[in-house]
Design an enzyme around this catalytic site. Sequence first.
Site, short mmCIF file in Angstrom:
data_model
loop_
_atom_site.label_atom_id
_atom_site.label_comp_id
_atom_site.label_asym_id
_atom_site.label_seq_id
_atom_site.Cartn_x
_atom_site.Cartn_y
_atom_site.Cartn_z
N GLN A 119 37.09 -13.33 16.12
CA GLN A 119 37.11 -13.62 14.68
C GLN A 119 37.02 -15.11 14.37
O GLN A 119 36.79 -15.49 13.23
CB GLN A 119 38.38 -13.03 14.04
N CYS A 165 41.47 -6.28 7.09
CA CYS A 165 41.05 -7.18 8.17
C CYS A 165 40.70 -8.55 7.60
O CYS A 165 40.04 -8.62 6.56
CB CYS A 165 39.84 -6.57 8.88
N LEU A 166 41.14 -9.60 8.27
CA LEU A 166 40.83 -10.96 7.81
C LEU A 166 39.32 -11.21 7.75
O LEU A 166 38.86 -12.07 7.01
CB LEU A 166 41.50 -12.00 8.72
N HIS A 183 38.43 -5.11 18.08
CA HIS A 183 37.62 -6.31 17.81
C HIS A 183 36.95 -6.82 19.08
O HIS A 183 35.81 -7.30 19.06
CB HIS A 183 38.50 -7.44 17.25
N GLY A 225 47.53 -10.21 12.79
CA GLY A 225 46.84 -10.22 14.06
C GLY A 225 45.52 -10.94 13.95
O GLY A 225 44.98 -11.10 12.84
N HIS A 243 43.77 -2.23 16.45
CA HIS A 243 42.79 -2.91 15.60
C HIS A 243 42.23 -4.16 16.32
O HIS A 243 41.01 -4.37 16.34
CB HIS A 243 43.49 -3.29 14.28
N GLU A 244 43.14 -4.95 16.91
CA GLU A 244 42.69 -6.18 17.58
C GLU A 244 41.90 -5.88 18.85
O GLU A 244 40.91 -6.55 19.14
CB GLU A 244 43.88 -7.09 17.92
ZN LIG Z 1 40.54 -7.36 11.97
#
Ligand SMILES: [Zn+2]
Length: 162
Positions: A50, A90-91, A136, A45, A132-133
Amino acid sequence: MFRKIILNSNPILRKKCKAVNKIDPEIRKLIADMEDTMYENNGAGLAAIQVGVLKRVIVVDTSIDKNELLILINPKIIEKKGQIIWQEACLSVPGFEGTVKRYDYIKVKAKDKQFKDIIVEGEGYLAVALQHEIDHLDGILYIDRVEDDTLKSVNAEDEHAI
Ligand SMILES: [Zn+2]
């Protein structure tokens, strides 16, 4: 085109994202770049924030074969139930993972990339990734929700970050 992923030391990730009002070439390009960037980084995701764009756009693909792409604009959780414990990464927080308690099922209302209303239901991993997204988009990172003492460093290659 790949875009650079912003890391959690950058205060941009704490901002609140704005709703998208219409689909224009800029949004279309953003979505295409987000797809490229998520898949390139083996992510499940990615939120627009991000890559530094403060708009309410997320892409999610929790399938093993990476062929179940969801593109959600202005996503809003309209139903939730149950509880699941998940190891999240998380990225934007590379090299770490931690245990987070989430809803096991959610229903999300959003717009698709044609700006039509859609409803998406998710269970398990998909429900986790969607929550999670969507977090963000409000400047929330999973490390804010992590259970005490569960955040640990991991080999970056083992991640399925979202
Ligand atoms: Zn993330």
